[in-house]
Write a protein that holds these residues in place. Sequence first.
Motif, mmCIF file in Angstrom:
data_model
loop_
_atom_site.group_PDB
_atom_site.id
_atom_site.type_symbol
_atom_site.label_atom_id
_atom_site.label_comp_id
_atom_site.label_asym_id
_atom_site.label_seq_id
_atom_site.Cartn_x
_atom_site.Cartn_y
_atom_site.Cartn_z
ATOM 1 N N VAL A 1 0.846 -1.194 0.000
ATOM 2 C CA VAL A 1 0.000 0.000 0.000
ATOM 3 C C VAL A 1 0.881 1.244 0.000
ATOM 4 N N VAL B 1 4.355 -0.793 3.757
ATOM 5 C CA VAL B 1 3.616 0.456 3.569
ATOM 6 C C VAL B 1 4.577 1.620 3.354
ATOM 7 N N TRP C 1 -1.992 -1.113 -3.894
ATOM 8 C CA TRP C 1 -3.093 -0.190 -3.616
ATOM 9 C C TRP C 1 -2.534 1.186 -3.307
ATOM 10 N N LEU D 1 -8.646 -3.522 4.256
ATOM 11 C CA LEU D 1 -7.679 -3.517 3.166
ATOM 12 C C LEU D 1 -6.600 -4.566 3.410
#
Length: 517
Positions: free
Chosen positions: A11, A34, A180, A332
Motif C-alpha cells: 500500500v 507500507v 493499492w 484492506l
Amino acid sequence: MHDQSSLPYDVVVAGAGPVGLFLACELRLAGLHVLVLEQARDPHSALKQLPFGLRGLSVPTLEAFHRRGLLEEIEAAQQRASGAIKSAAHWMQQTRRPAGHFAGIQFYQDAIDAVKWPWRLPTPADANVAVDMETLESVLAARACSLGVEIRCGLGVNAITASDNEVSIEAAGETFRGRWLVGCDGGRSTVRKLSGFDFVGTDPEFTGYSVEIELADPEKLRPGRNYTPAGMYTYAQPGTIAMVDFDGGAFHRTGPITREHVQSVLRNVSGTDVTINALRLAATWTDRAHQATTYRKGHVLLAGDAAHIHSPLGGQGLNLGLDDAMNLGWKLAATIRRQAPADLLDTYSRERHPVGAQILDWSRAQVAIMRPTPSARALQAIIRDIVETRDGATYFAERVRGVSLRYDLGNGHPLVGRSVPDFELLDGTTAGERLRTARGILLDFDARAPLQALASRWGGRIDYVADEPKDRLSLSAVLVRPDGIVAWASDGAPDHEEAAQAASRWFGDSTAARECP
C-alpha cells in the motif's frame, strides 16, 4: 502466510497527516509493506500548534486509540500541555464542564443523561481529550516508524497509473509501485482529482478567519463566542480571533491576508471600531461541503478530507477521517492477504459514506443558524432552549461526540453494528486492550467449548477470550471485528450457526490463511 509480491509496496498512502499515519499503522499491524508519501518537506506548521491546531477527539476516535494502545501517549502529551490548552480553549475556562457545542451554542456535561446509552460501559475513551495537531501527528509518526512504516517527505503525487493489479505513482520525479493507493492528502486531494472521483456538494456561504493579532484596544471586544448582526466572532485574549464573514466564501484563497483586510472584516463582524496594530498569523477557511460519491475506484481509495470536506465547526473533520482509517485498515489488509470475503473492502465505502454525509449535513445545519438574519436568530433561541433540557443535551452529545454511531449490518441483536462495550474482565484486561493486536475477538462469557472451536477455525484472525466480565450487560457472547465493531452478539444460549455465519461474513473462509499470489 503472507507472501510478498514482486511489487515494492502493498500500500502507498498519500499524505502524512493524522489520517494517513494512523492508516499506515493499521496496515503495518497486519504485516504489510507500507510507504507514506508527504508533499511537505517540513511537517511543522504554526497552524498545527496551539491555539489554531487544537482539536477535540470524539468517542469513536478515543476508542480507536484506546484499542491500539495510543490513548495513553496522547493523554500524556495533553497533560504536559494542559496549561497551554486551557489557555487556548476559552470553553475550558467556564464554571460548568462543557460537553460540546452546536454552532457555538454550548451544552454541558451535567445535563447529559448517560442512562440513555445502555450499551456503554466506563472506559478510558470517555475522557475529555483535546490535543493540538502537531502533537497528535508526532505521536502517530513515532508509532508508525516504530512499526516499520516508510515515510518520505517532499514527495507530492503528480501522476497515477492504475491497473487491475497495481498502481504506479509518480512523485517529484520518482516512481513508486504498489498494489493499492490510498489518498489521505486533504481537501484538495491530488489522488482524488487524478483518479477521477466525483466530488459533489454545496458551495460556501462564508469565509472563516483564524488570526493571531496585536490589538490597540482589546477592551472593545468581548471575550468568548459572540453573535452579532453581521456574523460571529470568538475572542481569546490577548489576540486570538476566529470569525466568519458571510461573503459566499469570496475571499478564501483569492488574495493576500493583510492587516488592513482583517481589520476591516473584524470591524464589520464585531460592530466596533477596533484597531489592529499587527497581524502575526492568519488563515482562511469556508463552509464548502463536498463528498466523494464513492470512496473506492479499483485499487485507489480515499480517506479523511480527501473523501469529504466541510466547515471546521464542532471539530468533527479530524475525527471523521481517523474513523475512516480505523474502518479501512483491517479490511484492506485482509483483502491483500486474501483472508477476506469478496465484498469486504466494498463495505468500507458502504459504512463510512453515510457517516460522512450525516456530518456534512450537521455542518450545514450549523451554518444555517449562524446566518446574520432574524430567522436564524430565532432558530438559535430555540436551540438554546433545547440544549438546556436533559433530552436535548443528551441528543446533541450523542451526535457531536459520536456516541450514537451504528453501522447498518442487517438484522440482529441491537448491539450489532455498534462499538463493543469496554468489558472489564476478571483477568484485569478489557475488551479494548484485547483488540490491540488488530485481530477480531470472540468474547465468551460462559466458556462454551463450541464457541472456542468456532474461533479456532479462523486461525490467527479471531482471538478467543473466555472470561467473566464485571458487567456483562446481560450478554452471553460477543463477536467483535478488528475495528471494535460488534459483528454478532447473543444474550442467551448462543446460536453457533449464526455466530459462524457472522464470522464468515467478516473474516472470510474459515480454512487456514491462503497465500497472496
